[in-house]
Design an enzyme around this catalytic site. Sequence first.
Site, mmCIF file in Angstrom:
data_model
loop_
_atom_site.group_PDB
_atom_site.id
_atom_site.type_symbol
_atom_site.label_atom_id
_atom_site.label_comp_id
_atom_site.label_asym_id
_atom_site.label_seq_id
_atom_site.Cartn_x
_atom_site.Cartn_y
_atom_site.Cartn_z
ATOM 1 N N LYS A 93 -5.957 -19.294 -1.532
ATOM 2 C CA LYS A 93 -4.750 -18.501 -1.269
ATOM 3 C C LYS A 93 -3.648 -18.928 -2.261
ATOM 4 O O LYS A 93 -3.945 -19.509 -3.294
ATOM 5 C CB LYS A 93 -4.315 -18.679 0.184
ATOM 6 C CG LYS A 93 -5.321 -18.103 1.184
ATOM 7 C CD LYS A 93 -5.395 -16.605 1.054
ATOM 8 C CE LYS A 93 -6.417 -16.008 2.010
ATOM 9 N NZ LYS A 93 -6.596 -14.569 1.781
ATOM 10 N N ASP B 76 -4.080 -15.589 7.305
ATOM 11 C CA ASP B 76 -2.799 -16.103 6.796
ATOM 12 C C ASP B 76 -2.098 -17.004 7.804
ATOM 13 O O ASP B 76 -1.051 -17.596 7.484
ATOM 14 C CB ASP B 76 -1.870 -14.932 6.437
ATOM 15 C CG ASP B 76 -2.374 -14.176 5.214
ATOM 16 O OD1 ASP B 76 -3.130 -14.772 4.414
ATOM 17 O OD2 ASP B 76 -2.016 -12.993 5.062
ATOM 18 N N ARG C 154 -5.613 -18.293 -9.413
ATOM 19 C CA ARG C 154 -6.470 -17.737 -8.356
ATOM 20 C C ARG C 154 -7.613 -16.899 -8.936
ATOM 21 O O ARG C 154 -7.481 -16.306 -10.004
ATOM 22 C CB ARG C 154 -5.614 -16.908 -7.385
ATOM 23 C CG ARG C 154 -4.585 -17.780 -6.677
ATOM 24 C CD ARG C 154 -3.696 -16.996 -5.735
ATOM 25 N NE ARG C 154 -4.439 -16.447 -4.617
ATOM 26 C CZ ARG C 154 -3.894 -15.650 -3.694
ATOM 27 N NH1 ARG C 154 -2.615 -15.303 -3.782
ATOM 28 N NH2 ARG C 154 -4.623 -15.202 -2.688
ATOM 29 N N ARG D 4 0.831 -1.217 0.000
ATOM 30 C CA ARG D 4 0.000 0.000 0.000
ATOM 31 C C ARG D 4 0.862 1.262 0.000
ATOM 32 O O ARG D 4 0.476 2.284 -0.581
ATOM 33 C CB ARG D 4 -0.941 -0.033 1.207
ATOM 34 C CG ARG D 4 -2.074 -1.070 1.037
ATOM 35 C CD ARG D 4 -2.673 -1.445 2.383
ATOM 36 N NE ARG D 4 -3.858 -2.289 2.284
ATOM 37 C CZ ARG D 4 -3.849 -3.616 2.069
ATOM 38 N NH1 ARG D 4 -2.693 -4.251 1.875
ATOM 39 N NH2 ARG D 4 -4.980 -4.298 2.030
ATOM 40 N N SER E 152 -12.725 -10.083 2.154
ATOM 41 C CA SER E 152 -11.415 -9.900 1.539
ATOM 42 C C SER E 152 -10.977 -8.438 1.560
ATOM 43 O O SER E 152 -11.610 -7.574 0.945
ATOM 44 C CB SER E 152 -11.440 -10.399 0.095
ATOM 45 O OG SER E 152 -10.289 -9.942 -0.580
ATOM 46 N N ARG F 13 3.934 -19.563 2.890
ATOM 47 C CA ARG F 13 3.515 -19.896 4.260
ATOM 48 C C ARG F 13 3.444 -21.408 4.489
ATOM 49 O O ARG F 13 3.611 -21.878 5.604
ATOM 50 C CB ARG F 13 2.185 -19.220 4.597
ATOM 51 C CG ARG F 13 2.302 -17.703 4.540
ATOM 52 C CD ARG F 13 1.197 -16.970 5.266
ATOM 53 N NE ARG F 13 1.067 -15.619 4.739
ATOM 54 C CZ ARG F 13 1.860 -14.598 5.057
ATOM 55 N NH1 ARG F 13 2.828 -14.744 5.930
ATOM 56 N NH2 ARG F 13 1.680 -13.406 4.515
HETATM 57 C C1 S3P Z 1 -4.107 -9.073 2.260
HETATM 58 C C2 S3P Z 1 -5.344 -9.595 2.432
HETATM 59 C C3 S3P Z 1 -5.594 -11.032 2.643
HETATM 60 C C4 S3P Z 1 -4.329 -11.804 2.968
HETATM 61 C C5 S3P Z 1 -3.167 -11.390 2.135
HETATM 62 C C6 S3P Z 1 -2.890 -9.907 2.310
HETATM 63 C C7 S3P Z 1 -3.977 -7.622 2.044
HETATM 64 O O1 S3P Z 1 -6.147 -11.574 1.466
HETATM 65 O O2 S3P Z 1 -4.543 -13.194 2.854
HETATM 66 O O3 S3P Z 1 -2.017 -12.103 2.482
HETATM 67 O O4 S3P Z 1 -2.853 -7.083 2.154
HETATM 68 O O5 S3P Z 1 -5.007 -6.973 1.794
HETATM 69 P P1 S3P Z 1 -7.738 -11.513 1.183
HETATM 70 O O6 S3P Z 1 -8.095 -10.085 1.149
HETATM 71 O O7 S3P Z 1 -7.970 -12.154 -0.158
HETATM 72 O O8 S3P Z 1 -8.369 -12.275 2.303
#
Ligand code: S3P
Length: 450
Positions: free
Chosen positions: A354, A327, A129, A33, A174, A403
Site C-alpha cells: 500500500k 484499508d 509501488r 471514478r 485488487s 492512514r
Molecule cells: C481502491 C482499492 C484498494 C484500496 C484503495 C482504493 C479503489 O486498493 O486499498 O485505497 O478505489 O479501487 P487495491 O485495489 O490495490 O486493493
Amino acid sequence: MSSHGAPRPMTARPSRGLSGVADVPGDKSISHRSLILGAMAVGETRVTGLLEGQDVLDTAAAMRAFGAEVTRDDDGMWRVYGVGVGGFAEPEQVIDCGNSGTGVRLIMGAMATTPIAATFTGDASLNSRPMGRVTGPLEGFGTQAYGRAGGRLPLTLVGAADPVPVDHTLSVPSAQVKSAVLLAGLNAPGQTVVRETEATRDHTERMLTQFGAEVSVEREGAHSVITLTGQPELTPQEIVVPRDPSSAAFPVCAALITDGSDVLVPGIGLNPTRAGLYETLREMGADLTYENEREEAGEPVADLRARFSPDMKGIEVPPERAASMIDEYPILSVVASFAGGETMMRGVKELRVKESDRIDAMAKGLRAAGVTVEEGEDWWSVQGRGPGGVPGGARAEARLDHRIAMSFLILGLGAQKGMSVDDAGPIATSFPVFEPLMTGLGAQFVRANA
Ligand code: S3P
C-alpha cells in the site's frame, strides 16, 4: 503533486469524552471514478460531495490533461465535460498522480486503448509501488508499457490503436486492477471479462452501469465473472458521493477507545465490499450501532453511533473478509491494542504494497508505544493491553502514508502518554479536514516542530 512540502509533526494528547457529530468527507474511491467516468462520458457530469483531498485533485488535473474540462462551482459542485470513450487527447505533460495508487492505476486503464502516449509518475511512495499488476493485463489489449525495472513508475504507456478485448483472472484481490481492465475494455470492441476469486469493492461495476455501459456480473460465493460490452456511449450523470467508510473509521475507532465518548458519524456508505471493519468491530464487542439505515445513490447508507467500549475482545479476523476492510487494518490494530487478548489478522499480504508496508509501519510504531506485535509475510497479530493499558509516548513514522499517520494520532488519544507522528502532511491526501473534525469532537492534537 509529488511533494507535500516540509514534514508536519503532530502529537495527540490523551483525550476523554469525545462527543458530537462527525461529518466525514466523500468516498475517495467513488470520487476518483466520478471524475474518470465523467471524463469518458459525452457531456456534463455533475458531482456533489466529491472528496477534495489531494489524491482526487490530482485525478482532476489528470483528466484536464487528457482533454476533459473539469471545474468547481463556488458551492462545491464539480462539473466534468467529458470527451467520450476513446476521446482522450495526448497529454502535453507528465501525469503526476502524487500519492494515489487508485488514481494512477485507473487512469492508466482509461487511456490504454486510445492511441496516445502518456508518462505517469508520483511521489516517492507511489513510485515504489508495483505497477506490473496493471500494465500486464493492459498489454493484453495491445497497450505498450515502458517503465523502470520491477514495473515501477515513472512509466510511459502507449495506448493500443487496435485494441483486442481481454479475459483476465485477477492474480491479486485488487479493485484497482479490476477497474483498470474494465476502463480499458470500454474502448475495445467485443466483451472484456474480469474474473475475481475474492470479492473486492464493486464501485466501478456499479458506476459503469449507471453511466449506461452494459455490465453483467455472475456471482458464485466470492467468485465473480464481470463482463463488459465495449464501445458504449457513456451518458453523463448527476452523482452524489456517499461519505467514506474508510475515513469514518477514524472518529468511530477514536470513540471506542476513549473513556466517556459518544460520537455520531452520519451518512456512511456501507456497501458490503467496504464494510468489513464495522462487522469486525461489532464481533469484538464494540458499542457500535447503525441508525437510520437507508439507501442513497444506489448504495446502502447508515448513521454510525460509536461509544466508549471498555469490554472489547481480540478476535481472529476471517481472512476472506480482508478485501472488504483492506484499508482499515492499521486502525483495527489500534483498536486491538485497547481490547483484551489477541487479535489475529491473516491473508493480508496486500498490506505490504500500500502507500507504505503497512504491517511493518504499524508493527514498529505499536511496539514503540508498548504493544506486542508479531508478524509474518501474510499475517500479523496484536496483543491487546485492555482499555487505558497502552503506554504510548513515542513518535511513529508516517512514511508518506495517510492512514498510518491518522492511526497513530487516534492511538495517542487513548494512550497514557499520547503519541506523535513525524509527519501529518499525508493526511491531506484522503481526509483534509481530519484535524478540525477530530478536535471538534474534543480530540487534543498539538502541532510540534520537526
Ligand atoms: C481502491 C482499492 C484498494 C484500496 C484503495 C482504493 C479503489 O486498493 O486499498 O485505497 O478505489 O479501487 P487495491 O485495489 O490495490 O486493493
